[in-house]
Design a protein around this motif. Structure first.
Motif, PDB file in Angstrom:
ATOM      1  N   ARG A   8       0.832  -1.207   0.000  1.00  0.00           N
ATOM      2  CA  ARG A   8       0.000   0.000   0.000  1.00  0.00           C
ATOM      3  C   ARG A   8       0.868   1.259   0.000  1.00  0.00           C
ATOM      4  O   ARG A   8       0.588   2.224  -0.709  1.00  0.00           O
ATOM      5  CB  ARG A   8      -0.924  -0.001   1.219  1.00  0.00           C
ATOM      6  CG  ARG A   8      -1.901   1.172   1.184  1.00  0.00           C
ATOM      7  CD  ARG A   8      -2.926   1.107   2.284  1.00  0.00           C
ATOM      8  NE  ARG A   8      -3.761   2.299   2.241  1.00  0.00           N
ATOM      9  CZ  ARG A   8      -4.086   3.020   3.300  1.00  0.00           C
ATOM     10  NH1 ARG A   8      -3.664   2.660   4.489  1.00  0.00           N
ATOM     11  NH2 ARG A   8      -4.835   4.093   3.171  1.00  0.00           N
ATOM     12  N   ILE A  27      -1.461  -4.002  -9.417  1.00  0.00           N
ATOM     13  CA  ILE A  27      -2.414  -3.651  -8.363  1.00  0.00           C
ATOM     14  C   ILE A  27      -2.874  -4.933  -7.673  1.00  0.00           C
ATOM     15  O   ILE A  27      -3.526  -5.779  -8.295  1.00  0.00           O
ATOM     16  CB  ILE A  27      -3.619  -2.902  -8.947  1.00  0.00           C
ATOM     17  CG1 ILE A  27      -3.147  -1.610  -9.639  1.00  0.00           C
ATOM     18  CG2 ILE A  27      -4.643  -2.598  -7.871  1.00  0.00           C
ATOM     19  CD1 ILE A  27      -4.244  -0.863 -10.358  1.00  0.00           C
ATOM     20  N   GLU A  69       2.314  -1.084 -13.700  1.00  0.00           N
ATOM     21  CA  GLU A  69       1.670  -1.011 -12.389  1.00  0.00           C
ATOM     22  C   GLU A  69       0.985  -2.330 -12.068  1.00  0.00           C
ATOM     23  O   GLU A  69       0.172  -2.822 -12.852  1.00  0.00           O
ATOM     24  CB  GLU A  69       0.645   0.131 -12.374  1.00  0.00           C
ATOM     25  CG  GLU A  69       0.025   0.366 -11.010  1.00  0.00           C
ATOM     26  CD  GLU A  69      -0.867   1.582 -10.969  1.00  0.00           C
ATOM     27  OE1 GLU A  69      -1.452   1.860  -9.912  1.00  0.00           O
ATOM     28  OE2 GLU A  69      -0.984   2.262 -12.012  1.00  0.00           O
ATOM     29  N   SER A 126       2.194   1.705  -3.498  1.00  0.00           N
ATOM     30  CA  SER A 126       1.178   2.131  -4.461  1.00  0.00           C
ATOM     31  C   SER A 126       0.743   3.570  -4.240  1.00  0.00           C
ATOM     32  O   SER A 126       0.374   4.266  -5.182  1.00  0.00           O
ATOM     33  CB  SER A 126      -0.042   1.199  -4.391  1.00  0.00           C
ATOM     34  OG  SER A 126      -0.678   1.297  -3.123  1.00  0.00           O
ATOM     35  N   ARG A 166       3.821   5.838  -5.614  1.00  0.00           N
ATOM     36  CA  ARG A 166       4.115   5.808  -7.043  1.00  0.00           C
ATOM     37  C   ARG A 166       3.268   6.761  -7.867  1.00  0.00           C
ATOM     38  O   ARG A 166       3.799   7.542  -8.645  1.00  0.00           O
ATOM     39  CB  ARG A 166       3.970   4.373  -7.555  1.00  0.00           C
ATOM     40  CG  ARG A 166       5.025   3.982  -8.573  1.00  0.00           C
ATOM     41  CD  ARG A 166       6.406   4.281  -8.067  1.00  0.00           C
ATOM     42  NE  ARG A 166       7.402   4.160  -9.106  1.00  0.00           N
ATOM     43  CZ  ARG A 166       8.673   4.437  -8.941  1.00  0.00           C
ATOM     44  NH1 ARG A 166       9.093   4.866  -7.794  1.00  0.00           N
ATOM     45  NH2 ARG A 166       9.527   4.312  -9.917  1.00  0.00           N
TER      46      ARG A 166
END
Length: 566
Positions: free
Chosen positions: A190, A439, A437, A193, A196
């Motif tokens: 987390r 996720i 990316e 993310s 970034r």
């Protein structure tokens, strides 16, 4: 490592530390952000952190790297690094300000850091800084790292800093306890993310659209060598990983044969790729474009059953086509045969048919084959490469090693996740600074919301909907196929291999999209427990993206895929 690609022009100290951390087997679960641009800096208009190490169960360490071979600190507090002018702003202040900027940003995004050590350090990678620099109230001794730390073990040096820094915080902050510090794996993901999207600036895709198209069409020296090889050998097998230009070479090979006055076939396995080949070769006469099964149906003279099963396509249809060729196929043998995706067609029944479609057969005819037997053979065909050589003793092999499709950061991620050896020799396209990316999503949770967010993020970068494609390893029940989201249901359209429709978002299985690409790709439903041949499908799905890649991946699968070295 995020990104997993270290720019060639990065300072030598950063390159050395990048490779030391990236190659280590001791960083299980760590996430390391390199060259993190800081838009909301506490002191400057903007700043940068050379490395941000997020180590579960330890903490977060911001590292300022100095690559200079000579470092001087004067009595008036100024510094001279290498040949740079003297400055009053010390490297430790740089590291500290970057650390506070990152901490403030995480806190503003509701990331709880009370029990998480967020520390800073300076790494002089080319001098023995710990013995050379005197003690100073300007920094703690544990914040100073030198060349000896890099050579004796970068990971152990970082852990030493985190341990000492945590002890310092415990002595200064009431209630801060070492046995309750650090972050778990989910919190580390987390934090990464959150950092970034905020701190990375991306080039707007619309500004590079024309350049991208020109880059993808132009041939490399390696490909020109391959084209020359076609002329010097009658039967050639071109092998290479995804993105090495096999389909473009197959198209160019067909055009060259036509220019010589020859007629023949360009065949492939996938229906969508077959549609693309027909579009590319629409103005070229003298070549028949089809998938193998389309051609086999034509030859058999009979349509496929309405509910044709696997056995029909794999066994019964090739037998029908072979019987028709043996009975009345004298005129079907053409001057040349070119086959893309040969790894999916290299089995006895198919090769029996192909043998009768070219003059002098596979053994002595003009036959050019293109495939990736290492990574893209997702259909069980046995040892197809050995079978080809048994059928074609004089078959010459030409290996393609340059990635012509993907920007370097996508290609490098694929190389790492797929454990490609030796992988791509180099990337022809320039780096644009945008990272793929990944996720993480919980297993069994509807991914519609994450998919919508991914589409909107790409649209905000300037990508039009027709430049995007959504892929899934699931043949049935994918997020795109089953979503109840009203906007997605109105926008999504199944890919058919034709020119994308404006205002529509294409979706497809990874299987069907093999051989194709798109400027921006969103891969959904990535769960290693849900499908067979997951590693191959992951590799194929990720390599479809030329410029932008977003993957929605189940948490445990992400951890297993990265092998603990994300």
């Amino acid at each position: 490592m995020i990104p997993p690609y270290c720019p060639e022009d990065a300072p030598p100290g950063e390159v050395a530390l990048f490779h030391a951390l990236g190659s280590s087997t001791e960083t299980n679960g760590w996430i390391v952000l390199h060259s993190l641009a800081i838009a909301s800096h506490v002191r400057q208009v903007e700043g940068e952190a050379d490395f941000v190490v997020i180590a579960p169960r330890w903490g977060v360490l911001v590292i300022e790297v100095k690559s200079h071979s000579k470092v001087e600190r004067f009595s008036d507090g100024t510094w001279k690094l290498g040949s740079q002018p003297r400055t009053s702003r010390s490297p430790f202040r740089q590291a500290n300000e970057a650390m506070y900027s990152i901490r403030n940003y995480l806190t503003s995004h509701k990331i709880g850091l009370y029990s998480v050590p967020v520390l800073s350090a300076v790494w002089f990678t080319h001098v023995r800084a710990r013995t050379m620099l005197p003690d100073s109230p300007e920094w703690h001794d544990w914040q100073l790292l030198g060349s000896d730390d890099l050579h004796t073990g970068a990971v152990s040096a970082i852990l030493r800093v985190l341990a000492a820094g945590t002890a310092h915080l415990e002595s200064r902050i009431p209630g801060f306890r070492r046995d309750h510090v650090g972050v778990n794996d989910a919190e580390a993901l987390r934090i990464a993310s959150v950092l970034r999207p905020k701190f990375e600036a991306a080039i707007v895709s619309g500004d590079i659209r024309c350049a991208r198209e020109a880059q993808l069409v132009a041939f490399t020296d390696e490909q020109y060598d391959a084209l020359d090889n076609m002329q010097h050998n009658k039967t050639v097998l071109f092998v290479g990983p995804a993105g090495s230009g096999k389909t473009w070479l197959a198209i160019e090979a067909a055009r060259r044969e036509i220019e010589l006055g020859h007629t023949g076939r360009l065949l492939c396995f996938n229906r969508l790729l077959g549609q693309r080949l027909k579009l590319e070769m629409a103005d070229n006469e003298g070549v028949r474009i089809a998938t193998f099964h389309e051609e086999a149906l034509r030859l058999s003279g009979r349509p496929a059953p309405s509910q044709a099963e696997h056995g029909f396509w794999q066994d019964e249809l090739p037998e029908r086509a072979l019987e028709a060729l043996l009975d009345h196929g004298e005129d079907e043998a053409a001057d040349f045969l070119i086959v893309d995706e040969i790894q999916d067609l290299a089995r006895e029944p198919f090769l029996d048919v192909l043998d009768l479609l070219v003059k002098d057969g596979l053994r002595a005819g003009r036959v050019l084959l293109f495939g990736d037997f290492e990574r893209q053979a997702i259909y069980e065909t046995g040892d197809g490469r050995a079978l080809l050589h048994a059928r074609m003793p004089d078959l010459t092999t030409f290996t393609l090693t340059i990635n012509c499709r993907n920007v370097p950061r996508i290609g490098t991620v694929v190389k790492k996740l797929s454990r490609m050896e030796p992988g791509y020799r180099r990337f022809r396209r320039p780096d644009d600074g945008a990272d793929p990316e990944f996720i993480p999503v919980p297993r069994g949770v509807d991914q519609s919301g994450a998919l919508t967010s991914a589409v909107r993020a790409l649209r905000a970068e300037g990508y039009s909907l027709d430049e995007l494609v959504v892929l899934s390893p699931l043949r049935h029940g994918s997020t795109a196929e089953t979503t109840a989201d009203p906007w997605l249901r109105q926008t999504l359209i199944s890919a058919d291999g034709r020119v994308p429709r404006q205002g529509k978002l294409r979706y497809s299985t990874i299987h069907a999209f093999k051989g194709l690409d798109a400027p921006a790709v969103i891969v959904t439903d990535l769960d290693g427990t849900a499908v067979l041949n997951f590693d191959a499908l992951l590799y194929i799905g990720l390599t479809r993206a030329t410029d932008r890649l977003i993957a929605l991946i189940e948490v445990q699968t992400l951890r297993a895929t990265y092998g603990g070295n994300a």
